[in-house]
Structures are given as C-alpha cells and as structure tokens.
Design a protein around this motif. Sequence first.
Motif, PDB file in Angstrom:
ATOM      1  N   TYR A 267       0.820  -1.208   0.000  1.00 53.52           N
ATOM      2  CA  TYR A 267       0.000   0.000   0.000  1.00 53.52           C
ATOM      3  C   TYR A 267       0.860   1.266   0.000  1.00 53.52           C
ATOM      4  CZ  TYR A 267      -3.555  -3.410   1.141  1.00 53.52           C
ATOM      5  OH  TYR A 267      -4.385  -4.496   1.103  1.00 53.52           O
ATOM      6  N   GLU A 268       0.516   2.203  -0.897  1.00 52.63           N
ATOM      7  CA  GLU A 268       1.193   3.495  -0.964  1.00 52.63           C
ATOM      8  C   GLU A 268       0.614   4.376   0.135  1.00 52.63           C
ATOM      9  OE1 GLU A 268       0.431   4.563  -5.056  1.00 52.63           O
ATOM     10  OE2 GLU A 268       2.404   3.793  -5.664  1.00 52.63           O
ATOM     11  N   PHE A 269       1.202   4.285   1.278  1.00 47.57           N
ATOM     12  CA  PHE A 269       0.616   4.801   2.511  1.00 47.57           C
ATOM     13  C   PHE A 269       1.189   6.149   2.930  1.00 47.57           C
ATOM     14  CE2 PHE A 269       0.637   4.856   7.232  1.00 47.57           C
ATOM     15  CZ  PHE A 269      -0.730   4.776   7.475  1.00 47.57           C
ATOM     16  N   TRP A 270       2.494   6.338   2.719  1.00 47.96           N
ATOM     17  CA  TRP A 270       3.169   7.549   3.197  1.00 47.96           C
ATOM     18  C   TRP A 270       3.230   8.598   2.111  1.00 47.96           C
ATOM     19  CZ3 TRP A 270       3.686   7.920   8.235  1.00 47.96           C
ATOM     20  CH2 TRP A 270       3.753   6.745   8.989  1.00 47.96           C
ATOM     21  N   CYS A 271       3.031   9.848   2.501  1.00 44.96           N
ATOM     22  CA  CYS A 271       2.931  10.944   1.534  1.00 44.96           C
ATOM     23  C   CYS A 271       3.595  12.217   2.072  1.00 44.96           C
ATOM     24  CB  CYS A 271       1.466  11.270   1.238  1.00 44.96           C
ATOM     25  SG  CYS A 271       0.514   9.949   0.459  1.00 44.96           S
ATOM     26  N   THR A 272       3.723  13.177   1.173  1.00 48.34           N
ATOM     27  CA  THR A 272       3.962  14.572   1.540  1.00 48.34           C
ATOM     28  C   THR A 272       2.842  15.372   0.883  1.00 48.34           C
ATOM     29  OG1 THR A 272       5.360  14.971  -0.390  1.00 48.34           O
ATOM     30  CG2 THR A 272       6.469  14.250   1.632  1.00 48.34           C
ATOM     31  N   LYS A 273       2.841  16.686   1.061  1.00 50.33           N
ATOM     32  CA  LYS A 273       1.823  17.525   0.434  1.00 50.33           C
ATOM     33  C   LYS A 273       2.494  18.572  -0.434  1.00 50.33           C
ATOM     34  CE  LYS A 273      -1.988  18.426   2.590  1.00 50.33           C
ATOM     35  NZ  LYS A 273      -3.022  18.976   3.491  1.00 50.33           N
ATOM     36  N   ALA A 274       1.780  18.997  -1.464  1.00 47.05           N
ATOM     37  CA  ALA A 274       2.339  19.978  -2.394  1.00 47.05           C
ATOM     38  C   ALA A 274       2.756  21.254  -1.681  1.00 47.05           C
ATOM     39  CB  ALA A 274       1.322  20.292  -3.491  1.00 47.05           C
ATOM     40  N   ASP A 275       1.974  21.680  -0.696  1.00 43.52           N
ATOM     41  CA  ASP A 275       2.285  22.929  -0.002  1.00 43.52           C
ATOM     42  C   ASP A 275       3.178  22.720   1.226  1.00 43.52           C
ATOM     43  OD1 ASP A 275       0.520  21.724   1.732  1.00 43.52           O
ATOM     44  OD2 ASP A 275      -0.894  23.402   1.829  1.00 43.52           O
ATOM     45  N   ASP A 276       3.574  21.475   1.463  1.00 45.47           N
ATOM     46  CA  ASP A 276       4.454  21.167   2.594  1.00 45.47           C
ATOM     47  C   ASP A 276       5.300  19.945   2.214  1.00 45.47           C
ATOM     48  OD1 ASP A 276       5.652  21.163   5.049  1.00 45.47           O
ATOM     49  OD2 ASP A 276       3.896  20.460   6.164  1.00 45.47           O
ATOM     50  N   PRO A 277       6.189  20.109   1.243  1.00 46.30           N
ATOM     51  CA  PRO A 277       6.826  18.959   0.599  1.00 46.30           C
ATOM     52  C   PRO A 277       7.835  18.191   1.444  1.00 46.30           C
ATOM     53  CG  PRO A 277       7.752  21.006  -0.234  1.00 46.30           C
ATOM     54  CD  PRO A 277       6.576  21.385   0.609  1.00 46.30           C
ATOM     55  N   TYR A 278       8.252  18.730   2.575  1.00 48.11           N
ATOM     56  CA  TYR A 278       9.262  18.037   3.378  1.00 48.11           C
ATOM     57  C   TYR A 278       8.720  17.552   4.724  1.00 48.11           C
ATOM     58  CZ  TYR A 278      12.268  19.894  -0.213  1.00 48.11           C
ATOM     59  OH  TYR A 278      12.828  20.190  -1.435  1.00 48.11           O
ATOM     60  N   THR A 279       7.395  17.445   4.818  1.00 47.66           N
ATOM     61  CA  THR A 279       6.767  16.890   6.006  1.00 47.66           C
ATOM     62  C   THR A 279       6.067  15.593   5.634  1.00 47.66           C
ATOM     63  OG1 THR A 279       6.426  19.057   7.024  1.00 47.66           O
ATOM     64  CG2 THR A 279       5.066  17.250   7.823  1.00 47.66           C
ATOM     65  N   VAL A 280       6.421  14.518   6.318  1.00 48.77           N
ATOM     66  CA  VAL A 280       5.875  13.198   6.033  1.00 48.77           C
ATOM     67  C   VAL A 280       4.605  12.973   6.855  1.00 48.77           C
ATOM     68  CG1 VAL A 280       6.314  10.716   6.119  1.00 48.77           C
ATOM     69  CG2 VAL A 280       8.182  12.302   5.570  1.00 48.77           C
ATOM     70  N   SER A 281       3.578  12.467   6.205  1.00 44.72           N
ATOM     71  CA  SER A 281       2.343  12.107   6.902  1.00 44.72           C
ATOM     72  C   SER A 281       1.593  11.095   6.055  1.00 44.72           C
ATOM     73  CB  SER A 281       1.471  13.347   7.159  1.00 44.72           C
ATOM     74  OG  SER A 281       1.022  13.897   5.939  1.00 44.72           O
ATOM     75  N   SER A 282       0.380  10.760   6.470  1.00 41.32           N
ATOM     76  CA  SER A 282      -0.436   9.835   5.683  1.00 41.32           C
ATOM     77  C   SER A 282      -1.883  10.303   5.656  1.00 41.32           C
ATOM     78  CB  SER A 282      -0.390   8.420   6.255  1.00 41.32           C
ATOM     79  OG  SER A 282      -1.281   7.576   5.538  1.00 41.32           O
ATOM     80  N   PRO A 283      -2.466  10.446   4.483  1.00 35.31           N
ATOM     81  CA  PRO A 283      -3.881  10.837   4.391  1.00 35.31           C
ATOM     82  C   PRO A 283      -4.810   9.755   4.925  1.00 35.31           C
ATOM     83  CG  PRO A 283      -3.038  10.195   2.238  1.00 35.31           C
ATOM     84  CD  PRO A 283      -1.852  10.253   3.154  1.00 35.31           C
ATOM     85  N   TYR A 284      -4.310   8.534   5.038  1.00 32.54           N
ATOM     86  CA  TYR A 284      -5.129   7.464   5.593  1.00 32.54           C
ATOM     87  C   TYR A 284      -5.361   7.671   7.087  1.00 32.54           C
ATOM     88  CZ  TYR A 284      -4.535   4.916   1.231  1.00 32.54           C
ATOM     89  OH  TYR A 284      -4.565   4.538  -0.079  1.00 32.54           O
TER      90      TYR A 284
END
Length: 545
Positions: A267-284
Amino acid sequence: MKKKSLVKRILAVVLAAITTVSLVGCGGGGSNSDTKNTSTTVKNTGSDAGSKEGTGIDTSSHEVINMLVLGDKPTNGRLEAMLEQLNKALTEKVNAELKLTYVEWADWQTQYNVQLLSGDDSLDLITTATDWLYAWENTQKGAFMPLSEEMLKTYAPKTYEQVNGNGDWDICKYNNEIYFIPEDHYTQYTNHGMFYRGDWAKEAGLADGTVSKFDDLTAYFKYIKENKEGVIPWDVPGKNNSGGLLGAYIQSNSDYRVLIGCNAGNYEFWCTKADDPYTVSSPYIEDDTIYKAADLMKQWNEIGVWREDVLNFDGDSREELYAGTSGADQHHSQTYYSQIKPNMDVKQPGSDAKMYYWGQENKNVAKPLKTHGAAAISANSKHPERALMVYDLLRNEEECYRYINYGIEGTDYIITDDGKLAYPEGWDQSTDQVGANYWCGRNDDLELENSFNWSGTKDMIAGLNAVAYDYGYENLILDKNAIEAEQSAIASVLSEYIPQLAYGKFDNPKEKIDEMRQKIRDAGYDTVKASLQKNMDTFKQNSGK
C-alpha cells in the motif's frame, strides 16, 4: 555473494584499468572452475581470438545470462522463436545467450522479493524499479551487486556514456556506490487512470463524452449498469487491485503526493503535500478525504460497478473491455496510447476509448521516474561482466534491441515504407505478442515509431508535460531496517481493512476507518513517521533546500 567477494571483484577491475592491460573476465581466462572469482588476467598471445570484437575481454567461455522479468510467460511460441534468433546474435557478438525467468502476476509482489533474496545464483540481470519493484529495499537487503564506474565503462560502455551524459548515475547510488542502471533514455508516462468508452460516456450525459473528474465515473458506471445488458461497468480483478481506488480518489481530491519507496506492504501509505513537501504524513490517518472516498466506493458497490465477489475475482478486465463486456479498465497512460486506444478502435469500432487519469482535475500528477524501469546485477551472479555486456547490446545495438522489443521481422512485426513499426495482417496484440517484457533498458534512439499507436500520443504526452510536477525525492534513501517491524504491522492492519473499504463492503465505512486508524497508531504509526521524517530532514539539509 559475500561482501569480500564483491570487493575482490571490483578491485580486480580497477587494478586492471590502472595498469591498462588487456582484460579477461568471466571466470579468469575462460575457466569455469571458480565462477565467482572474476579476477582479470592478461592475454599474452596478441590475438583477439575469443575476445569481444578485439577489446581484449575474454569471451571464450559460453555463458547463459538469466534475466528476471515481470509478467505472465507467453504460451504462443513467439518468445522461444525470438530468443533462438537473439541468442545467435548474442553468441556471435559476446559468446552468450539470454534466458528469461518470469515472476508471474499472481502474487507477484511477494514472489518477486522471494526470488531476489533466495540466494539463487542462476540469476544475473534483474528487472527492478525504485517505485514499484522495491529497488532501494532490495539494495539495502543485499540483493544487488555494486557496480563500479570502471566495471560499467569496461563491460557496458555505451550504456555508461548514455547515463553519464544524462547525469543520472547519482540517482542509482546507495552509500555512494552504483547498484542499478536507470532506464533514463526512454519516454513514457506511467501515471495511472481509468480507461473508458467515450461513446457510452456521451450516452450517459457527460459533456463531450468525457470524464473530467473522479466523481464523473459514477454517472458513467451507473448508466452502463442500467442500460448495457451483459456488461459489468468495471469488471475489476479486485483480488489483485485492492489498494488503488482509495489512493486514486485522494490524489484527485487533495494535494497529497505519494512518497515513493516506503510502501507499507503493498500500500502506498506515506505521503507529503504539495504545499508542505518536506513533512511526512499519511492521508489514511490525518485527512478526512478518505471518508469521502470510502463512501463513494460503498455507493459504487451498491450500484453494481463490479461483481459481488470482486475480492475473489482475478479475471482480465482489459480483454473484457476489448470484447465489450466490461466498461472500463485501469493502468498507465502509456498503456492507453500504445494499447487501449488503438485496440479499441479495431475491436470496438466507434467506442472512442478515452482515459481519465488520477489527479486530472487538480493537476496532481507526477512526471515519470527515470528509475521506473532499471536493471541490476544479482549479488549472486556467477558472471556479472558478461551480463553487463549482454545488457549493453540489448539496450544499444539495433539488431538485439529489435529482437527483445519487437521480435522477428516479418513474423512479429514489419517495417513500413516510411520506416514505421507495423504488424503482419491478422496480428492481434492480445494473442500474438512476443512478451519478453524488457522494461529495464528501452532507448528512444532505437525505438521505432509505432504506426499502431494512437495518432494523438504526442499531444497527450505534451499535455501531461505541461501540468505534471517533477518528483523531488529520487535521491532520498530511507532507512527501512529501523522501521521494518512497525511497517509490517501497519501493512497487516491495512490488508485487513483497505480491500473491504476500496470495494464498499463495509456497512459503516467511517466506523471502520476510525477503527483502522486506531490499530495503525497502535502498530507504530508515530514511530515510523518520526523515522521517515528524520530521513527527510537529512535529505532536505543535504539538498540545500
């Protein structure tokens, strides 16, 4: 391959280069008595007999190079016929032949890694990738052999110069050593999306017969269910596609971007956000979009978008799309313009096949990675030098390139008067492909323009280029060992909930999402997040961001 053996191999090549003597590879003077000892020896005869085109590299011993590829092995006989001709050419050029070992699609994620880490010393060339084939994980686990620049220059000189010219060796390094070769000289878009019929979308009332946002698919599927007897709106093999739908919705309705190379299980679980590209989180875990996604999947299930036993179904929705018994299929943009569109024009005339790609409405789509396709040498390979020589020919020599990619001219393909790729009369892509699945060294310089491809291909690629963002973390190496236990525990929770959520099988999806989130936190979510963030912070600092 023990570390000591690897060091010995590399030092031998470097020493030979420094002393500028003739090189003799593959077991030392052609002897197979110690196949793991690749120390070079000097030829004193002054003759080029048994050497590769007068280079001084000893190729007197015939070697079989075994390449691991992905996909179901063809049963039409065309692969074997192609290999017979290719191996004649390889034998003449470098006294070697190619064998293909397939990891078939059934349970491929598990079987691929098992194959690589089994210690099998019959494997030489490995098809890999940093996004979908766990290249970094397998590098860290010792599956691949480190490749010195001298080794690459000597045994794969054309490939070395091409990659070097593109400045791409750095994206293949772990601990400052090269571990694989990027497929960085080939144009492709590997972003996913839904293939659908424009004629039916128009009948469903969608403007211009076009799905322009994720939610438009609901109207399309509902229309098919109610008006096309004998057609399943999307006869998806849910058994093998359990995680993509929720992620596709999230991509299309938020600015989350998948952090490649750190899946939790499949599962592609870990993400960053376009407006915060160096912070790791998960939308799940940390975003409400997943609630909307799960509600929509429940609605689709109630509509009857897929068969009731979708989670046990492993059929072929693409062939059903071609036959007119499924209204959709999903895969890459490249699959659309090279296969779906031209095939549908022939098999379902007037269908006006189209593609809606995930993130189309919010321009949340990444440009393809140069390491979406890559080649590695197995750490246990008995003859890595000859494997590199074979790879160099497959990637750069026209005769070998055409065999591995197209087959035998006149039987598998033809060349038109204007120099384009075409196919013999009666040829059917579904049944007549060679199927070598050489996805680790394609080369735009040798690609034939395919007359079979959709005429709008270039415009589609240009359109994607205009909106797609550059993926910024190709050099990001994550410490998987530090979080392996927690990642495994998270993956176990996801496998319990995601398939049911993705195909709308829970009566109360919100309740199940909340339950899943708590279990994931208990499994070590915060520990993994902190570890990945530490890696990201180091990457950011080293990149001068």
